[in-house]
Design a protein around this motif. Structure first.
Motif, short mmCIF file in Angstrom:
data_model
loop_
_atom_site.label_atom_id
_atom_site.label_comp_id
_atom_site.label_asym_id
_atom_site.label_seq_id
_atom_site.Cartn_x
_atom_site.Cartn_y
_atom_site.Cartn_z
N ALA A 1 0.83 -1.21 0.00
CA ALA A 1 0.00 0.00 0.00
C ALA A 1 0.86 1.26 0.00
O ALA A 1 0.56 2.23 -0.71
CB ALA A 1 -0.94 -0.01 1.20
N ARG A 2 1.94 1.24 0.78
CA ARG A 2 2.84 2.40 0.81
C ARG A 2 3.49 2.63 -0.54
O ARG A 2 3.66 3.77 -0.98
CB ARG A 2 3.91 2.21 1.88
N SER A 3 3.88 1.54 -1.19
CA SER A 3 4.51 1.66 -2.51
C SER A 3 3.55 2.24 -3.53
O SER A 3 3.90 3.12 -4.32
CB SER A 3 5.00 0.29 -2.98
N ALA A 4 2.31 1.75 -3.51
CA ALA A 4 1.32 2.25 -4.45
C ALA A 4 1.07 3.75 -4.23
O ALA A 4 0.99 4.52 -5.19
CB ALA A 4 0.01 1.47 -4.29
N LYS A 5 0.97 4.15 -2.98
CA LYS A 5 0.74 5.56 -2.66
C LYS A 5 1.94 6.42 -3.04
O LYS A 5 1.79 7.52 -3.59
CB LYS A 5 0.42 5.72 -1.18
N LEU A 6 3.14 5.91 -2.77
CA LEU A 6 4.35 6.64 -3.08
C LEU A 6 4.43 6.96 -4.57
O LEU A 6 4.70 8.10 -4.96
CB LEU A 6 5.57 5.81 -2.65
N ARG B 1 2.01 6.78 -6.85
CA ARG B 1 0.85 7.56 -7.29
C ARG B 1 0.99 9.03 -6.92
O ARG B 1 0.74 9.91 -7.74
CB ARG B 1 -0.42 6.96 -6.65
N ASP B 2 1.40 9.29 -5.69
CA ASP B 2 1.55 10.68 -5.25
C ASP B 2 2.64 11.42 -6.02
O ASP B 2 2.58 12.65 -6.17
CB ASP B 2 1.86 10.74 -3.75
N THR C 1 -3.20 -3.42 -7.48
CA THR C 1 -3.07 -2.41 -6.43
C THR C 1 -2.10 -1.31 -6.84
O THR C 1 -2.33 -0.12 -6.58
CB THR C 1 -2.61 -3.06 -5.11
N LEU C 2 -1.01 -1.70 -7.49
CA LEU C 2 0.01 -0.74 -7.92
C LEU C 2 -0.39 0.03 -9.17
O LEU C 2 0.26 1.02 -9.53
CB LEU C 2 1.33 -1.47 -8.19
#
Length: 278
Positions: free
Chosen positions: A57-62, A64-65, A97-98
């Motif tokens: 989840a952190r990787s996907a957010k990183l 994406r942001d 997810t990614l």
């Protein structure tokens, strides 16, 4: 670790460039992302293990942001292992997810003690058939990557683009495609005909270079674009002519490259891409 220096490269010239994180294996994912943003790189290719280390989840957010596109997730496959089904279903979920449109499949070698290459290739086809509905439901395309024949025994029984297409053509091209990786296909005298045959089934195009002598173990025998003997621009022109207009990933496995600072590797990858691929 510092990000690359800003450069005068136009955004358009890097529009298709993607930096596969394996190229700078020792660069943590946050640094990869920061470096790509600073360099004007629009896409990254990710690997499951470092993504898991950072947290899915952190990787996907990183990413994406940061405004980056995930161009592929590597890797699924290895269908000769006992837990192949569970691992590949998990990999499909991770890709979704990614936001990765492609899950790269490295099919795996011969089962222990086996010499049945035909049987091993049939198991790959059967496994992909079982996974395809799950991938389609998740919006992820399965991308079969053929590997150089020297890896057929222990890593990938799919050893040519033609063999990959023989399987992929059994499925809708939006669900199962193929990877054209310069390192693995450049030697094949039928590769340009096979690229034309692939057409819309080309799911990913990856570039690096081939240098000799190969290191012991051969896996780390790749080089940055322009440092070896592959006709990279000719391959790029061929995939373009076949209708592929997607990302071009620089993916390098090399102890020498990995020993360099990540920002320096990214700079060199961009320079080689601009000079020898586009």
């Amino acid at each position: 670790m510092r990000a690359p220096q800003s450069r005068t490269t136009s955004p358009q010239s890097l529009a298709r460039f993607s930096f596969n994180q394996a190229t700078a294996q020792r660069w943590p994912l946050p640094d990869v992302v920061a470096g790509c943003v600073a360099a004007g790189v629009p896409g990254v290719g990710l690997w499951r293990e470092p993504v898991a280390d950072h947290g899915l989840a952190r990787s996907a957010k990183l990413v994406r942001d940061a405004g980056l596109t995930v161009t592929s997730l590597c890797r699924g496959g290895f269908f000769s292992t006992d837990d192949w089904r569970a691992q590949n279903l998990l990999a499909i979920e991770e890709a979704a997810t990614l936001g990765a449109p492609e899950l790269v499949l490295v099919s795996g070698g011969l089962p222990p003690g086996s010499r049945d290459m035909d049987g091993a290739r049939q198991r790959v086809a059967d496994a992909i058939g079982e996974l395809a509905p799950h991938a389609e439901a998740a919006g992820v395309r399965l991308a079969i990557e053929p590997l150089h024949p020297m890896f057929a025994a222990d890593r990938c029984v799919i050893a040519s683009l033609g063999q990959a297409l023989d399987i992929a053509e059994r499925f809708d091209p939006t669900v199962v495609g193929v990877v054209v990786d310069a390192y693995h296909v450049w030697w094949d005298d039928t590769v340009y005909a096979q690229i034309a045959r692939a057409g819309s089934r080309i799911a990913a195009f990856q570039v690096c270079d081939w240098v000799t002598p190969l290191p012991e173990g051969v896996l780390l025998g790749r080089a940055l674009p322009g440092d070896g003997c592959i006709e990279l621009r000719r391959l790029r022109e061929a995939v373009d002519a076949a209708g592929y207009g997607g990302p071009i990933e620089v993916e390098v496995f090399s102890a020498e490259v990995w020993a360099r600072p990540g920002a320096e590797v990214l700079d060199a990858a961009i320079a080689g891409y601009l000079r020898h691929v586009v």
